[in-house]
Design a protein around this motif. Sequence first.
Motif, PDB file in Angstrom:
ATOM      1  N   PHE A 122     -21.092  34.764  58.476  1.00  0.00           N
ATOM      2  CA  PHE A 122     -20.417  34.530  58.973  1.00  0.00           C
ATOM      3  C   PHE A 122     -19.919  34.133  60.783  1.00  0.00           C
ATOM      4  O   PHE A 122     -18.961  33.186  60.355  1.00  0.00           O
ATOM      5  N   SER A 176     -21.030  29.409  51.942  1.00  0.00           N
ATOM      6  CA  SER A 176     -19.946  29.200  53.403  1.00  0.00           C
ATOM      7  C   SER A 176     -20.919  28.627  53.951  1.00  0.00           C
ATOM      8  O   SER A 176     -20.161  28.077  54.912  1.00  0.00           O
ATOM      9  N   LEU A 201     -16.142  32.449  53.362  1.00  0.00           N
ATOM     10  CA  LEU A 201     -16.491  34.360  53.890  1.00  0.00           C
ATOM     11  C   LEU A 201     -16.600  35.212  52.659  1.00  0.00           C
ATOM     12  O   LEU A 201     -15.437  35.612  52.619  1.00  0.00           O
TER      13      LEU A 201
END
Length: 240
Positions: A31, A88, A102
Motif C-alpha cells: 500500500f 492494488s 487499498l
Amino acid sequence: MTWRNFLDKVKRYFWFSKSEIRAFIVSALVFAFVWSFNNGRIELEDLLVSLVLVVVVMFVHHAGQRLWGLKRGFRVEQRLWWYGLVASLILAFISYGRIKFLAASSTMIYMLYGHRLGAFRYGPNLKEFAAVCLAGPVANILFGTFFKQLANMGVFPVFIADPVFKLSLVFAAWNLLPIPPLDGSRILYSSRLFFAFLFGAISSYVLMIVFLNVYSYVFAFLFGVISWFVSYVFFEKGIS
C-alpha cells in the motif's frame, strides 16, 4: 461490562498474532508503494513517508475493529486477502498511480466463551459481525477528521494532517465496498437497507469535506436517510 473487565480483555486478546503481523507488514509495504506511486514514478522519500502513514492508518482500522469486538465479547482476527494486494498493484500500474486501491484484509470474529454469558450465547451473528467490520472504517474516518479539525484550528501542522486525513478517508471508502471479503460485504449481508444508509451518509460526509470543507454529521445523517428511503422504495419493496 466494566472497564476493568474490558481492559483485561484488551491486555489478553488485543495484540496481533505472528501471521497477522506478517500480513500487516506485507500489506503496508504494498500500500505504501501504491500510495507513493504517481504518474508512473516513485520517490524514495515519498515511499518512506507513505509507509509511515499507511502503517498508522491500517493500525487505526484494525484497532477499531479489535476494540469493538472485545467490547462485544469477540476476538478479532485479520487475514490477508491476496487478490486485493494483486488488484492494488495492477490498478496502480495500469492507471499510472491514479487509482489507489487499498483493501486487502478479511476480518474474522471468534467468541470469547469464557467472557460471554447471557445474550448471544449461540455464537456470532451477522449483525455482530457487521458491527465489528464497520468499526474499522468508522475509526479511520473519525481519526482523519480529528487531525483535519486540529489543522483547521491551527494547533496541528497542515502538512501532516492533510495526508493523514486523505489516506484515512480513502482507506475507509475502499474497505466499505460490498466485495467479499471486505468490510462492506459483511455489512451488506447483515442488512441491505443499513448498507444503503451507511453508503449515503459516509459518501456525503466525505464529499462535503473534500469539496465544501464542511464537517456536518447532521447533513451526512440526512443523506443517509435519503439513501435508505430510495433503496427501500425502489429495491426492497420490489424484492419483497
